[in-house]
Design a protein around this motif. Sequence first.
Motif, mmCIF file in Angstrom:
data_model
loop_
_atom_site.group_PDB
_atom_site.id
_atom_site.type_symbol
_atom_site.label_atom_id
_atom_site.label_comp_id
_atom_site.label_asym_id
_atom_site.label_seq_id
_atom_site.Cartn_x
_atom_site.Cartn_y
_atom_site.Cartn_z
ATOM 1 N N ASP A 161 0.819 -1.219 0.000
ATOM 2 C CA ASP A 161 0.000 0.000 0.000
ATOM 3 C C ASP A 161 0.847 1.261 0.000
ATOM 4 O OD1 ASP A 161 -2.340 -1.465 0.044
ATOM 5 O OD2 ASP A 161 -2.575 -1.352 2.223
ATOM 6 N N TYR A 162 2.170 1.121 0.022
ATOM 7 C CA TYR A 162 3.063 2.276 0.086
ATOM 8 C C TYR A 162 3.677 2.622 -1.265
ATOM 9 C CZ TYR A 162 2.254 1.584 4.974
ATOM 10 O OH TYR A 162 1.636 1.449 6.186
ATOM 11 N N VAL A 163 3.228 1.932 -2.299
ATOM 12 C CA VAL A 163 3.605 2.252 -3.679
ATOM 13 C C VAL A 163 2.301 2.384 -4.446
ATOM 14 C CG1 VAL A 163 4.819 1.476 -5.749
ATOM 15 C CG2 VAL A 163 5.782 0.985 -3.494
ATOM 16 N N ARG A 164 2.021 3.609 -4.891
ATOM 17 C CA ARG A 164 0.764 3.884 -5.614
ATOM 18 C C ARG A 164 1.107 4.544 -6.947
ATOM 19 N NH1 ARG A 164 -2.448 6.885 -0.748
ATOM 20 N NH2 ARG A 164 -2.407 5.171 0.729
ATOM 21 N N GLY A 165 1.280 3.747 -7.965
ATOM 22 C CA GLY A 165 1.662 4.300 -9.260
ATOM 23 C C GLY A 165 3.009 4.995 -9.148
ATOM 24 N N ASP A 166 3.027 6.302 -9.427
ATOM 25 C CA ASP A 166 4.292 7.033 -9.329
ATOM 26 C C ASP A 166 4.513 7.657 -7.957
ATOM 27 O OD1 ASP A 166 2.355 8.966 -9.571
ATOM 28 O OD2 ASP A 166 3.391 10.125 -11.093
ATOM 29 N N LEU A 167 3.642 7.360 -6.992
ATOM 30 C CA LEU A 167 3.845 7.793 -5.601
ATOM 31 C C LEU A 167 4.491 6.662 -4.814
ATOM 32 C CD1 LEU A 167 0.482 9.522 -4.608
ATOM 33 C CD2 LEU A 167 2.681 10.613 -5.014
ATOM 34 N N SER A 168 5.484 6.992 -4.032
ATOM 35 C CA SER A 168 6.113 5.979 -3.191
ATOM 36 C C SER A 168 6.777 6.663 -2.007
ATOM 37 C CB SER A 168 7.144 5.166 -3.984
ATOM 38 O OG SER A 168 8.161 6.002 -4.486
ATOM 39 N N ILE A 169 7.212 5.846 -1.071
ATOM 40 C CA ILE A 169 7.832 6.328 0.163
ATOM 41 C C ILE A 169 9.346 6.237 0.062
ATOM 42 C CG2 ILE A 169 8.177 5.710 2.608
ATOM 43 C CD1 ILE A 169 5.547 7.152 2.065
ATOM 44 N N PHE A 170 10.022 7.245 0.609
ATOM 45 C CA PHE A 170 11.461 7.137 0.811
ATOM 46 C C PHE A 170 11.740 7.342 2.283
ATOM 47 C CE2 PHE A 170 10.952 11.667 -0.414
ATOM 48 C CZ PHE A 170 11.565 12.305 0.650
ATOM 49 N N VAL A 171 12.822 6.739 2.764
ATOM 50 C CA VAL A 171 13.245 6.890 4.158
ATOM 51 C C VAL A 171 14.758 7.084 4.170
ATOM 52 C CG1 VAL A 171 13.355 5.865 6.463
ATOM 53 C CG2 VAL A 171 11.396 5.362 4.978
ATOM 54 N N TYR A 172 15.208 8.089 4.911
ATOM 55 C CA TYR A 172 16.632 8.348 5.136
ATOM 56 C C TYR A 172 16.880 8.401 6.630
ATOM 57 C CZ TYR A 172 17.354 9.770 0.282
ATOM 58 O OH TYR A 172 17.458 9.787 -1.082
ATOM 59 N N ASP A 173 18.091 8.110 7.038
ATOM 60 C CA ASP A 173 18.470 8.430 8.404
ATOM 61 C C ASP A 173 19.036 9.851 8.390
ATOM 62 O OD1 ASP A 173 21.146 8.275 7.568
ATOM 63 O OD2 ASP A 173 21.525 6.385 8.596
ATOM 64 N N THR A 174 19.372 10.381 9.547
ATOM 65 C CA THR A 174 19.810 11.779 9.622
ATOM 66 C C THR A 174 21.207 12.001 9.052
ATOM 67 O OG1 THR A 174 20.527 11.423 11.904
ATOM 68 C CG2 THR A 174 18.318 12.349 11.566
ATOM 69 N N ALA A 175 21.910 10.920 8.693
ATOM 70 C CA ALA A 175 23.219 11.043 8.057
ATOM 71 C C ALA A 175 23.109 11.009 6.531
ATOM 72 C CB ALA A 175 24.147 9.931 8.527
ATOM 73 N N GLY A 176 21.868 10.869 6.016
ATOM 74 C CA GLY A 176 21.665 10.857 4.576
ATOM 75 C C GLY A 176 21.708 9.481 3.940
ATOM 76 N N THR A 177 21.728 8.426 4.747
ATOM 77 C CA THR A 177 21.740 7.073 4.209
ATOM 78 C C THR A 177 20.320 6.675 3.832
ATOM 79 O OG1 THR A 177 23.630 6.492 5.575
ATOM 80 C CG2 THR A 177 22.349 4.665 4.659
ATOM 81 N N CYS A 178 20.153 6.211 2.604
ATOM 82 C CA CYS A 178 18.850 5.797 2.097
ATOM 83 C C CYS A 178 18.499 4.425 2.662
ATOM 84 C CB CYS A 178 18.880 5.756 0.568
ATOM 85 S SG CYS A 178 17.295 5.311 -0.155
ATOM 86 N N LEU A 179 17.331 4.311 3.291
ATOM 87 C CA LEU A 179 16.882 3.058 3.877
ATOM 88 C C LEU A 179 15.718 2.460 3.097
ATOM 89 C CD1 LEU A 179 17.134 4.285 7.543
ATOM 90 C CD2 LEU A 179 18.770 2.862 6.300
ATOM 91 N N ALA A 180 15.027 3.289 2.332
ATOM 92 C CA ALA A 180 13.952 2.843 1.431
ATOM 93 C C ALA A 180 13.768 3.940 0.394
ATOM 94 C CB ALA A 180 12.658 2.610 2.193
ATOM 95 N N TYR A 181 13.494 3.548 -0.849
ATOM 96 C CA TYR A 181 13.286 4.528 -1.910
ATOM 97 C C TYR A 181 12.330 3.941 -2.934
ATOM 98 C CZ TYR A 181 14.404 8.703 -4.541
ATOM 99 O OH TYR A 181 14.330 9.923 -5.168
#
Length: 120
Positions: A55-75
Amino acid sequence: VEKIETPDGIFIVGSGYWPSEKSVSAESLVEKAAGYLETHDPEDSFFLFSSPSSDYVRGDLSIFVYDTAGTCLAYGVDRRRIWSNDIDMLDSKGQRISDRIIATAAAGGGWVDYPMNNAT
């Protein structure tokens, strides 16, 4: 973007959208993901946020998550980005995008606009 603090760390959850009329959907997607992350294991959350059938990917909408150091945890579904450090990613004007995303999340959340690939 929104800052989420859990026992496992501080995370920045956000969503991007194109075209601009999807702002309400993007905002509700971030709120839903933030609520999920607050109540579930971070690793399970990041995996779910990156799953095409979730449910977190809707066509061209999606979730990204970073930590405060700029490391990508989800994209979204782009799992190649996971564990990359995007702290120095620049917009079309040569400004660091991560600085604005992290500052906005730390200030309580909100919208971050930046020029990229001839769009905002």
